[in-house]
Design a protein around this motif. Structure first.
Motif, short mmCIF file in Angstrom:
data_model
loop_
_atom_site.label_atom_id
_atom_site.label_comp_id
_atom_site.label_asym_id
_atom_site.label_seq_id
_atom_site.Cartn_x
_atom_site.Cartn_y
_atom_site.Cartn_z
N ARG A 180 -12.15 5.06 -3.05
CA ARG A 180 -12.14 3.78 -3.41
C ARG A 180 -11.03 3.16 -2.42
N LEU A 181 -9.93 3.77 -2.37
CA LEU A 181 -8.91 3.38 -1.34
C LEU A 181 -9.35 3.14 -0.11
N ARG A 182 -9.87 4.18 0.50
CA ARG A 182 -10.57 4.28 1.80
C ARG A 182 -11.42 3.11 2.05
N ASP A 183 -12.51 3.11 1.14
CA ASP A 183 -13.38 1.80 1.26
C ASP A 183 -12.72 0.46 1.17
N LEU A 184 -11.76 0.24 0.68
CA LEU A 184 -10.97 -0.97 0.45
C LEU A 184 -10.43 -1.23 1.82
N ARG A 185 -9.54 -0.12 2.30
CA ARG A 185 -8.95 -0.09 3.38
C ARG A 185 -9.80 -0.30 4.53
N ILE A 186 -10.92 0.07 4.80
CA ILE A 186 -11.66 0.08 5.86
C ILE A 186 -12.47 -1.63 5.82
N SER A 187 -12.85 -2.02 4.54
CA SER A 187 -13.24 -3.44 4.50
C SER A 187 -12.14 -4.23 4.92
N THR A 188 -10.96 -4.08 4.98
CA THR A 188 -10.06 -5.00 5.23
C THR A 188 -9.62 -4.83 6.88
N GLY A 189 -10.19 -3.75 7.46
CA GLY A 189 -10.01 -3.48 8.84
C GLY A 189 -8.69 -2.64 9.13
N LEU A 190 -7.97 -2.13 8.20
CA LEU A 190 -6.86 -1.58 8.48
C LEU A 190 -7.24 0.16 8.75
N SER A 191 -6.34 0.35 9.55
CA SER A 191 -6.39 1.97 10.04
C SER A 191 -5.48 2.56 8.79
N GLN A 192 -5.61 3.95 8.78
CA GLN A 192 -4.57 4.39 7.77
C GLN A 192 -3.11 4.24 8.33
N GLU A 193 -2.88 4.18 9.47
CA GLU A 193 -1.47 4.07 9.84
C GLU A 193 -0.98 2.72 9.88
N GLN A 194 -1.59 1.62 9.72
CA GLN A 194 -1.42 0.21 9.51
C GLN A 194 -1.26 0.16 7.95
N LEU A 195 -2.07 0.81 7.07
CA LEU A 195 -2.01 0.63 5.76
C LEU A 195 -0.56 1.34 5.37
N ALA A 196 -0.48 2.50 5.99
CA ALA A 196 0.97 3.30 5.52
C ALA A 196 2.22 2.59 5.88
N ASN A 197 2.21 1.93 7.00
CA ASN A 197 3.27 0.73 7.61
C ASN A 197 3.48 -0.20 6.92
N GLU A 198 2.34 -0.79 6.09
CA GLU A 198 2.17 -2.01 5.26
C GLU A 198 3.11 -1.66 3.94
N ALA A 199 2.43 -0.61 3.47
CA ALA A 199 2.92 0.11 2.15
C ALA A 199 4.21 0.68 2.21
N GLU A 200 4.74 1.03 3.40
CA GLU A 200 6.00 1.77 3.75
C GLU A 200 5.97 3.18 3.01
N ILE A 201 4.77 3.80 3.22
CA ILE A 201 4.53 5.25 2.83
C ILE A 201 4.36 6.10 3.89
N PRO A 202 4.50 7.47 3.95
CA PRO A 202 3.97 8.23 5.07
C PRO A 202 2.48 8.15 5.29
N LEU A 203 2.19 8.23 6.57
CA LEU A 203 0.77 8.17 7.20
C LEU A 203 0.12 9.47 6.28
N SER A 204 0.72 10.38 6.27
CA SER A 204 0.29 11.69 5.90
C SER A 204 -0.12 11.48 4.45
N GLN A 205 0.49 10.81 3.71
CA GLN A 205 0.41 10.63 2.12
C GLN A 205 -0.86 9.77 1.85
N VAL A 206 -1.18 8.76 2.69
CA VAL A 206 -2.37 7.93 2.76
C VAL A 206 -3.40 8.92 2.99
N GLY A 207 -3.50 9.55 4.14
CA GLY A 207 -4.38 10.54 4.08
C GLY A 207 -4.77 11.40 3.15
N ARG A 208 -3.82 12.00 2.40
CA ARG A 208 -4.06 12.81 1.30
C ARG A 208 -4.55 12.14 0.01
N ILE A 209 -4.01 11.02 -0.02
CA ILE A 209 -4.66 10.29 -1.37
C ILE A 209 -6.28 9.91 -0.93
#
Length: 78
Positions: A22-51
């Motif tokens: 669900r997170l991946r689908d929402l991220r993609i639908s908003t046009g964000l990369s994992q890196e952009q989401l991680a930066n916006e959320a201020e969490i590690p990029l690796s954490q976004v990928g693992r989630i």
């Protein structure tokens, strides 16, 4: 006196994987990369990928910052 059994493993892999999808689908639908989401959320990029891969059970705090980064209400992640 009541005795409570300690539940050590409450992790539900299917729920965690579904949340990640669900997170991946929402991220993609908003046009964000994992890196952009991680930066916006201020969490590690690796954490976004693992989630997103369902490898870790995110905390409520992580879920909250992810929702804010996606500019959605937290309930939309579920």
């Amino acid at each position: 006196m009541r005795h409570f059994r300690c539940v050590i493993n409450i992790k539900n892999d299917e729920v965690i994987k579904a949340f990640g999808r669900r997170l991946r689908d929402l991220r993609i639908s908003t046009g964000l990369s994992q890196e952009q989401l991680a930066n916006e959320a201020e969490i590690p990029l690796s954490q976004v990928g693992r989630i997103e891969r369902g490898e870790i059970n995110p905390t409520l705090s992580s879920i909250n910052v992810l929702a804010k980064a996606l500019k959605i209400e937290i309930k939309e992640l579920f």
